[in-house]
Design a protein around this motif. Structure first.
Motif, short mmCIF file in Angstrom:
data_model
loop_
_atom_site.label_atom_id
_atom_site.label_comp_id
_atom_site.label_asym_id
_atom_site.label_seq_id
_atom_site.Cartn_x
_atom_site.Cartn_y
_atom_site.Cartn_z
N GLU B 52 0.83 -1.19 0.00
CA GLU B 52 0.00 0.00 0.00
C GLU B 52 0.87 1.25 0.00
N THR B 56 0.93 3.98 -2.98
CA THR B 56 0.59 5.38 -2.75
C THR B 56 1.73 6.28 -3.20
N ASP B 334 1.01 15.00 0.22
CA ASP B 334 -0.11 14.07 0.19
C ASP B 334 -1.39 14.70 -0.36
N ALA B 337 -4.06 11.76 -3.99
CA ALA B 337 -4.41 10.53 -3.30
C ALA B 337 -4.74 9.46 -4.31
N ALA B 340 -6.98 7.30 -1.62
CA ALA B 340 -7.37 7.77 -0.30
C ALA B 340 -8.81 8.24 -0.28
N GLY B 356 -6.51 3.68 3.47
CA GLY B 356 -5.74 4.79 2.93
C GLY B 356 -6.14 6.09 3.56
#
Lengths: 455, 368
Positions: B52, B56, B334, B337, B340, B356
């Protein structure tokens, strides 16, 4: 002709990888503009359905762009792997438009990353703006690639000495005679393919009874993109054909089955060429001359003006592809006129199911037309790789193994084609079954269920 | 010697190739490395957590990073057409294999985000991860073949001669390890930024192991070059020695930083360790582009072409550069995403969603 044996598999490989990539390239160029239109409608009218549409489209884009990015890279490789004789001699000329293309590809990939993954954390306005570069870089990238292909049809801007390029005029390379025609033709084709394909998907959904705001909007936004391009394409396509007649008369002769240079040349609709005779064609006397020069007395050059080994192969394929492209273009134009007629007189979209059926078919039809157009361009240019300058047989690689890579490419691309259709279909089925707003997480791959023991 | 190097434009174009190569190695190389760590992440819950983080970190940027390869191909064929032609012919097999690897990796990566059935997802993930290992290997064999002078000016019909040899195997493996190394160091930083103590430790271990292995294999490759490419070896230990030393120093500094859990600047150091070797290679080979076949001057395109390319690259520097800066800045904060946005899908099968966002929003998930 020493290495001619490798020419056929190499051309088949180049043709199939180009024919595959070009569909994704269309989406790369035109899909962002369509998604941005939906997003703009959503932001402007405060329409959550339009925003949902744009957001889901960008999820599909993420998949299609990834496939397009790698299939485009394969083409860059193949320029050298299959045609070292072309790149070794003309790389310095062909490379100039390709360098421009790389710059636009960079910008496109960067803003794609921001646009596709910035939905959550960027403000709606910032997100909309982050997408604005995409249609621009897409169009400019297309322009650059088409400039390279145009150069192969209308080589210009260089001088040779001892078999190598001695000097270059970058502007003349980039803006060669074919560039405006080819790039305009392809830009409009990209909008037609993307617009009609997406519209076709929503039309299919509506025919299956899903006649909600979501589907109507999806159809309208995308159909409008294709519909705007269609009448322009009729004009551009017509001038491209006349331009080909002037600059590549032998290609034109193959497209129209003109064996001998003559006046009052008939136009054949359909038909195949058997032993130099046209069979099974609808023959309209004098029309080809009229199309070329407005009068039946216009002289049209025939393919027998050059020796047999300088004529394109597969003339029936070239001719029928050309006819198919033209027929589909007129059918799409009629479809657009239908919608325009109803809108003009009744201020609404056509309600009939027949209209939806036609729209549903328009996507596949526009893809077929575009592929046919590329067959005409590329097969029609043979036996030349650079028209009048270098033969394809002189450009092809001496490495063995093209037969193997051709097989691998065909197998892999077949699987990818199936997946590229199946994956968006799965996504859409999932979206229908999930409550709106639930966009589905996608952690790469973990156990089927975190609570359950793995396997 | 400088006569064989060609005009200033030729040398600049060669430097642009090295710059592009460095960018590709440090950016896309890290994405390949991510795939390699994905392959080695193990199964079950723990493997999923590593994957993960990898996912990401690379999803929003891998496509832009990938374009550096297209850049390299295009600049090589525009600035040095006959050399490009010779390389593509002599190394048809490993180059075709790397192209296939790029395709499989790209589609594996794209599809596994969207397929839902666990089996399909595993298959797509395995494609992505396996191809991430194979692609840098084949690209590395290409470099090994060039360095050791196995690409002739007029390549003969020979499928394996150029790239099946100890040098190519060493450089191929070195590329794989370097990708894994760069990636592990970057992922330490990413995990630390997210406050993931467990993942920080996991990737610290991996970074340290990869650093030692990469350094060891680099030394072995260098030693072997004394036999297979004596001139390049002499220059690597001669005029290019400062760059080699810089690479060693940067590599050691990375190890120290990891040992002390200080991640500031550690990415740049790891990048420097790899880039210094690349530039050292370039300097050691100069003025030869394809040793034994083409000097820079012999392969060079006419000046007008080079100037056009350099002008385009100048435009690129002021457009693409800032755009990259924005992309990486957003990614480091961040703001992009990959998945997310998931509000979770409790009943969904095969979809362990929701993590996420929970983590990113909450900041500090508990480590194992």
């Amino acid at each position: 002709m020493i290495f001619a044996a490798a020419v056929v598999p190499a051309r088949a490989q180049m043709g199939s990888s180009l024919g595959f990539h070009i569909i994704l390239a269309c989406f790369g160029v035109a899909f962002p503009a369509i998604a941005l239109s939906a997003e703009w409608i959503g932001v402007r009218r405060g329409d959550p359905v339009a925003l949902l549409l744009a957001r889901r489209w960008s999820k599909v884009m993420a998949v299609l762009f990834a496939v397009g990015a790698v299939s485009g890279t394969v083409l860059s490789y193949e320029m050298g792997l299959l045609w070292p004789g072309l790149m070794g001699r003309f790389g310095e000329a062909l490379g100039i438009p390709f360098t421009m293309e790389a710059v636009f590809f960079f910008l496109e990939a960067i803003f794609t990353g921001i646009y596709l993954y910035g939905w959550d954390r960027l403000s709606p306005r910032a997100h909309l703006w982050s997408g604005i570069p995409l249609p621009i870089t897409g169009a400019l990238g297309l322009f650059s690639v088409l400039a390279a292909n145009s150069w192969m049809n209308s080589p210009a801007g260089y001088t040779m000495r001892h078999g190598r390029i001695a000097s270059i005029d970058p502007w003349a390379v980039f803006f060669n005679a074919s560039t405006p025609y080819e790039s305009a033709h392809m830009l409009l084709a990209a909008y037609m393919v993307t617009g009609f394909t997406i519209a076709g998907i929503y039309a299919t959904g509506m025919l299956r009874g899903r006649r909600d705001h979501y589907h109507r909007l999806g159809l309208r936004v995308s159909f409008l993109a294709g519909a705007t391009a269609t009448p322009l394409q009729a004009i551009v396509g017509d001038s491209v054909a006349r331009f080909v007649e002037h600059t590549q008369p032998v290609k034109f002769a193959a497209m129209e089955y003109v064996p001998n240079t003559a006046r009052d040349v008939p136009e054949y609709l359909g038909g195949v060429l058997v032993n130099g005779k046209v069979d099974l064609a609808l023959n309209v006397p004098g029309l080809d001359s009229i199309l070329v020069g407005w009068t039946p007395s216009t002289k049209v050059i025939g393919y027998r003006s050059v020796p047999p080994d300088r004529r394109p192969p597969l003339m029936s394929l070239i001719h029928l592809s050309f006819d198919l492209m033209v027929v589909i273009a007129f059918a799409l134009l009629a479809l657009v006129c239908w919608a325009g007629w109803v809108w003009w007189y009744e201020r609404r979209w056509p309600k009939s199911n027949w209209f939806l059926v036609c729209v549903a078919l328009s996507g596949v039809a526009s893809i077929a037309a575009m592929e046919s157009g590329w067959i005409v361009t590329e097969v029609g240019r043979q036996p030349w790789v650079v028209y009048g300058v270098e033969l394809t047989s002189a450009a092809v690689t001496r490495a063995r193994g093209v037969g193997v890579t051709l097989g691998v490419i065909l197998a892999v691309y077949l699987v990818i084609t199936v997946c590229s259709i199946a994956v968006p279909m799965m996504m859409s089925r999932r979206w229908r079954n999930e409550p709106p707003g639930d966009e589905g997480a996608s952690v790469p791959y973990g156990p089927p269920d975190r609570q359950a023991a793995p396997r | 010697m400088s006569g064989a190097g060609g005009s200033p434009a030729t040398v600049t174009a060669a430097a642009m190739l090295l710059a592009g190569g460095s960018a590709y190695a440090l950016l896309s190389g890290a994405d390949f490395g991510g795939g390699i760590w994905d392959l080695l992440a193990g199964r079950g819950e723990r493997g999923a957590r590593l994957r993960e983080l990898i996912d990401t970190s690379m999803t929003p940027v891998w496509e832009a990073n990938h374009v550096w390869l297209v850049y390299l191909l295009v600049i090589l064929w525009t600035a040095f057409p006959p050399a490009f032609s010779a390389i593509m012919t002599a190394l048809f097999v490993p180059l075709s294999a790397s192209a296939l690897g790029i395709v499989l990796r790209g589609i594996g990566f794209a599809f596994r985000h969207e397929v839902r059935r666990f089996r399909s997802r595993q298959l797509a993930g395995a494609l992505f991860a396996g191809a991430s290992l194979a692609t840098p290997f084949f690209l590395g064999t290409v470099v090994g073949a060039i360095v050791s002078g196995r690409v002739p000016a007029r390549p003969r019909d020979d499928l394996v001669g150029a790239w099946v040899n100890p040098t190519s195997m060493l450089t191929g493996s070195l590329f794989v390890l370097a990708c894994a190394y760069v990636s592990a160091v970057y992922l330490v930083g990413d995990a630390a930024r997210r406050g993931e103590a467990g993942l920080v430790r996991a990737f610290e271990r991996r970074a340290a192991v990869a650093a030692v292995a990469t350094g060891g294999l680099a030394a072995a490759t260098l030693a072997w070059l004394s036999r297979s490419a004596p001139r390049v070896f002499a220059n690597l230990t001669g005029r290019a020695l400062p760059l080699v030393a810089l690479s060693v120093a940067a590599g050691l500094a990375v190890l120290v930083a990891i040992w002390r859990h200080r991640y500031r600047g550690v990415r740049a150091l790891a990048g420097l360790a790899v880039a210094a070797v690349l530039w050292g290679w370039g300097l050691a080979q100069y003025p030869e582009l394809v040793p034994g076949a083409y000097t820079l001057r012999a392969a060079s395109a006419p000046n007008a072409s080079l100037l056009a390319v350099l002008a385009i690259l100048g435009i690129a520097a002021v457009t693409v550069g800032p755009a990259f800066a924005v992309l990486y800045r957003l990614q480091q904060r961040d703001a992009l995403a990959a998945h997310a946005s998931a509000p979770g899908n409790p009943g969904g099968r095969g979809d362990p969603g929701g993590r996420g966002r929970g983590r990113a929003a909450g900041g500090g998930g508990a480590g194992p």
